[in-house]
Design a protein around this motif. Structure first.
Motif, PDB file in Angstrom:
ATOM      1  N   GLU A 112      11.860 -77.659 -22.042  1.00 54.53           N
ATOM      2  CA  GLU A 112      12.884 -77.755 -20.989  1.00 54.53           C
ATOM      3  C   GLU A 112      12.752 -76.591 -20.013  1.00 54.53           C
ATOM      4  O   GLU A 112      12.910 -76.755 -18.800  1.00 54.53           O
ATOM      5  N   ALA A 113      12.465 -75.408 -20.544  1.00 58.97           N
ATOM      6  CA  ALA A 113      12.301 -74.231 -19.684  1.00 58.97           C
ATOM      7  C   ALA A 113      11.148 -74.434 -18.711  1.00 58.97           C
ATOM      8  O   ALA A 113      11.262 -74.169 -17.505  1.00 58.97           O
ATOM      9  N   TYR A 152      11.327 -74.424 -14.615  1.00 59.76           N
ATOM     10  CA  TYR A 152      10.547 -73.441 -13.851  1.00 59.76           C
ATOM     11  C   TYR A 152       9.585 -74.136 -12.890  1.00 59.76           C
ATOM     12  O   TYR A 152       9.376 -73.686 -11.752  1.00 59.76           O
ATOM     13  N   GLU A 153       8.986 -75.223 -13.327  1.00 59.51           N
ATOM     14  CA  GLU A 153       8.051 -75.963 -12.465  1.00 59.51           C
ATOM     15  C   GLU A 153       8.783 -76.621 -11.303  1.00 59.51           C
ATOM     16  O   GLU A 153       8.235 -76.720 -10.197  1.00 59.51           O
ATOM     17  N   GLU A 154      10.016 -77.064 -11.548  1.00 60.09           N
ATOM     18  CA  GLU A 154      10.819 -77.645 -10.464  1.00 60.09           C
ATOM     19  C   GLU A 154      11.132 -76.581  -9.412  1.00 60.09           C
ATOM     20  O   GLU A 154      11.078 -76.835  -8.206  1.00 60.09           O
ATOM     21  N   ALA A 155      11.474 -75.386  -9.876  1.00 55.66           N
ATOM     22  CA  ALA A 155      11.736 -74.278  -8.955  1.00 55.66           C
ATOM     23  C   ALA A 155      10.489 -73.947  -8.142  1.00 55.66           C
ATOM     24  O   ALA A 155      10.554 -73.723  -6.925  1.00 55.66           O
ATOM     25  N   SER A 164      18.845 -72.027  -9.039  1.00 55.89           N
ATOM     26  CA  SER A 164      19.564 -72.651 -10.155  1.00 55.89           C
ATOM     27  C   SER A 164      18.604 -73.144 -11.229  1.00 55.89           C
ATOM     28  O   SER A 164      18.852 -72.966 -12.432  1.00 55.89           O
ATOM     29  N   TYR A 165      17.506 -73.781 -10.809  1.00 54.54           N
ATOM     30  CA  TYR A 165      16.518 -74.236 -11.794  1.00 54.54           C
ATOM     31  C   TYR A 165      15.955 -73.050 -12.582  1.00 54.54           C
ATOM     32  O   TYR A 165      15.730 -73.129 -13.790  1.00 54.54           O
ATOM     33  N   ASN A 166      15.732 -71.941 -11.898  1.00 51.63           N
ATOM     34  CA  ASN A 166      15.249 -70.732 -12.580  1.00 51.63           C
ATOM     35  C   ASN A 166      16.247 -70.243 -13.617  1.00 51.63           C
ATOM     36  O   ASN A 166      15.881 -69.874 -14.737  1.00 51.63           O
ATOM     37  N   ASN A 167      17.535 -70.208 -13.223  1.00 48.00           N
ATOM     38  CA  ASN A 167      18.566 -69.731 -14.142  1.00 48.00           C
ATOM     39  C   ASN A 167      18.653 -70.612 -15.388  1.00 48.00           C
ATOM     40  O   ASN A 167      18.773 -70.108 -16.510  1.00 48.00           O
ATOM     41  N   ILE A 168      18.592 -71.922 -15.189  1.00 51.53           N
ATOM     42  CA  ILE A 168      18.655 -72.854 -16.318  1.00 51.53           C
ATOM     43  C   ILE A 168      17.435 -72.672 -17.211  1.00 51.53           C
ATOM     44  O   ILE A 168      17.536 -72.643 -18.448  1.00 51.53           O
ATOM     45  N   ALA A 169      16.273 -72.536 -16.576  1.00 56.38           N
ATOM     46  CA  ALA A 169      15.033 -72.361 -17.345  1.00 56.38           C
ATOM     47  C   ALA A 169      15.079 -71.091 -18.189  1.00 56.38           C
ATOM     48  O   ALA A 169      14.642 -71.092 -19.353  1.00 56.38           O
TER      49      ALA A 169
END
Length: 589
Positions: free
Chosen positions: A468-469, A473-476, A452-457
């Motif tokens: 924000e991206a 991406y770093e969270e993922a 999900s984090y990837n998709n949002i990024a």
């Protein structure tokens, strides 16, 4: 012998026909099974009332066959007929047992009702109606508990069924609770080497796998395998199941060579099984094909997928949900081979099957819609997509309850569709909804959260919101680093995505740092001609071009072209694009 003595419709033939039907069912020949059960039905219609109890068994058996065929509504109809007859027989026999005129009739066992409730619950689970499945499984458990002692061997099965529903609902703590209760009873009443303990170990292992806790999952699946190897014949089908489960865990952990070894063991066992179980063979061929696909050998992957297709075709009805899954698989392979017409044909078949058998908002239907639209998008045929599939607005999630376990999947798939069509604000809204749903139901380090984090990024990057991206991406990446081995290919994907953001921001040194990490990892775990390596070389070459370091750019772009020429047709547009890029770089040296 009985058929020579008795007429074709004599009641004494019922047991023979029943045994014959069971053999054909085990062989996966469901049409022949139904044909034989129909003979049983014709005999039962002519038998005296006291024999009519067997009709209940007939209804139940028919339900089982239709369930295997994926015709859930017919299966449900027969299971409900069986339940109704059991209720009727119970009621009449409890009344008649008090009469001196019928002293020989024994009351119908209430446990049979529990069995039928359990069968109907499994159907509702298959259909995604988890709340109803939970109600029926709980009713079946209570019926058993009211008649049996607390450690009775029939109780673990019901506890397992409830655990399976909770697992499907992504309530992993409740799933573990019921699976562990089942294990506790089995450990209390069975020898320490009893094969049924392996069922519990496998179930618990599956939950840990779904939670992303691969070490725990491997621990329980290896216990199941050790137990089965020590107690079962070497050609037993349960061993193949264990090999398959462990293979899948190693695949998820990125250990493709080990995964291949276990998948191959499962396939060899299933090839020698008698009668052949074509469904299991289809799964094994598919799993091995997936490994080849991950390793970048799509041509061999396609051959295994075709073998999978042949075996699926022998056992599945045209509208079976597993047929749709198979067409999804074939579509994925053709898409990777850039054969978009064949990919579209496969994805559209999956969509049509699911349109006939699933509710309009079922997540699997949304996924089929998404896959087909993606290919139409690759082919730049947006109007054709609307013509054959309908616009994205026809698929919505308004009718789903917020407690629906698959709602996050629907939000995610719709987000991807909208992003592909350029509706970025809508895509962002849907992906964030999916993330919120997952955060409520999943552990904080679950791999689905990283997705999900990837998709949002990705949407933020498309919108030019690079800060924000980068954060998403770093969270993922952080989640994946916590749960995956250090050489897992998904880590390379995260490095590359972060590198792409830095490149877009003009921070070329940072871009090279992350692209370099991705390339190093991929070189260590992937085949030399894997398309992901071509992507890495291409990305690094592009950064050097942006830095006006044309000699280094040429070196990396030419490496990318060598791989692309190996895996793509000579006339493919990607090759021409790369050739044009190389010509541009050469002109500046």
């Amino acid at each position: 012998m009985k058929r020579k003595i008795f007429a074709e419709d004599h009641s004494s033939l019922i047991s023979i026909y029943g045994d014959m039907a069971a053999v054909f069912k085990d062989m996966g020949d469901y049409s022949k099974t139904l044909e034989i059960y129909e003979k049983v039905h014709q005999i039962l219609e002519k038998t005296p009332p006291l024999m009519q109890r067997a009709l209940t068994t007939y209804y139940n058996n028919m339900g089982v066959v239709y369930k295997h065929m994926g015709d859930y509504w017919r299966a449900l109809d027969f299971y409900e007929k069986a339940l109704q007859r059991r209720k009727t027989i119970m009621s009449s026999e409890l009344q008649s047992i008090t009469s001196p005129k019928t002293p020989s009739i024994k009351p119908y066992k209430p446990l049979s009702r529990a069995t039928t409730c359990g069968n109907i619950a499994k159907l509702h689970t298959s259909m995604g109606d988890y709340s109803e499945a939970l109600v029926l499984n709980t009713r079946a458990l209570k019926l058993k508990q009211s008649r049996l002692y607390s450690n009775h061997p029939l109780l673990p099965n019901s506890l397992d069924n409830i655990g399976t529903v909770y697992k499907a609902m992504v309530d992993y703590s409740k799933a573990l609770e019921f699976y562990e209760q089942a294990l506790k009873i089995r450990e209390a009443i069975l020898p320490s080497n009893h094969p049924s303990l392996a069922i519990s170990y496998s179930n618990i292992g599956e939950v840990y796998s779904s939670m992303g806790n691969y070490s725990k999952a491997l621990e329980f699946n290896e216990k199941a395998l050790q137990l089965r190897e020590s107690t079962l014949p070497l050609d037993h089908s349960s061993l193949a199941n264990s090999y398959n489960n462990i293979g899948t865990l190693h695949k998820d952990m990125g250990n493709y060579a080990v995964a291949f070894e276990f998948y191959q063991k499962a396939l060899e066992l299933r090839k020698t099984a008698r009668p052949l179980n074509h469904s299991n063979l289809a799964v094994s061929y598919y799993n091995i094909g997936k490994i080849y696909q991950y390793m970048g050998d799509s041509s061999i992957a396609l051959q295994y997928y075709k073998d999978s297709s042949k075996n699926f075709a022998k056992v599945l009805s045209q509208n079976h949900s597993s047929s749709a899954t198979h067409y999804d698989i074939m579509g994925s392979v053709y898409k990777n081979l850039h054969d978009y017409p064949k990919a579209l044909e496969s994805y559209t078949r999956a969509f049509k099957i699911r349109s006939k058998t699933l509710a309009p908002n079922h997540p699997s239907l949304v996924n089929s819609y998404n896959c087909a639209r993606q290919v139409y998008s690759k082919m730049h045929k947006y109007s054709k997509a609307d013509e054959f599939l309908g616009p994205p607005s026809k698929i919505n999630t308004n009718s789903l309850s917020m407690s629906h376990s698959s709602l996050a999947i629907s939000y995610n798939n719709l987000g991807v569709v909208n992003a592909n069509m350029g509706y970025r604000f809508k895509a962002l809204e849907l992906h964030k909804k999916a993330l919120r749903m997952k955060e409520k139901n999943l552990p904080s380090n679950h791999p689905d959260l990283a997705t999900s984090y990837n998709n949002i990024a990705t949407v933020y990057k498309q919108m030019g919101n690079y800060s924000e991206a980068l954060e998403c991406y770093e969270e993922a990446l952080k989640i994946r680093q916590n749960i995956l081995p250090s050489n897992h290919p998904l880590l390379a994907t995260s490095y590359s995505k972060i590198g792409a953001v830095y490149n877009a921001m003009g921070d070329y040194s940072k871009a090279l740092e992350f692209y370099g990490k991705g390339l190093e990892l991929r070189n260590n775990v992937l085949q030399p001609n894997h398309p992901s390596l071509a992507n890495s070389y291409n990305s690094i070459g592009t950064v050097y071009k942006n830095m006006d370091d044309y000699s280094k750019a040429l070196s990396f772009l030419e490496k990318a072209l060598v791989i692309q020429k190996e895996i793509l047709p000579p006339s493919h547009s990607y090759n021409q694009q790369l050739v044009d890029e190389i010509d541009y770089v050469k002109s500046h040296i």
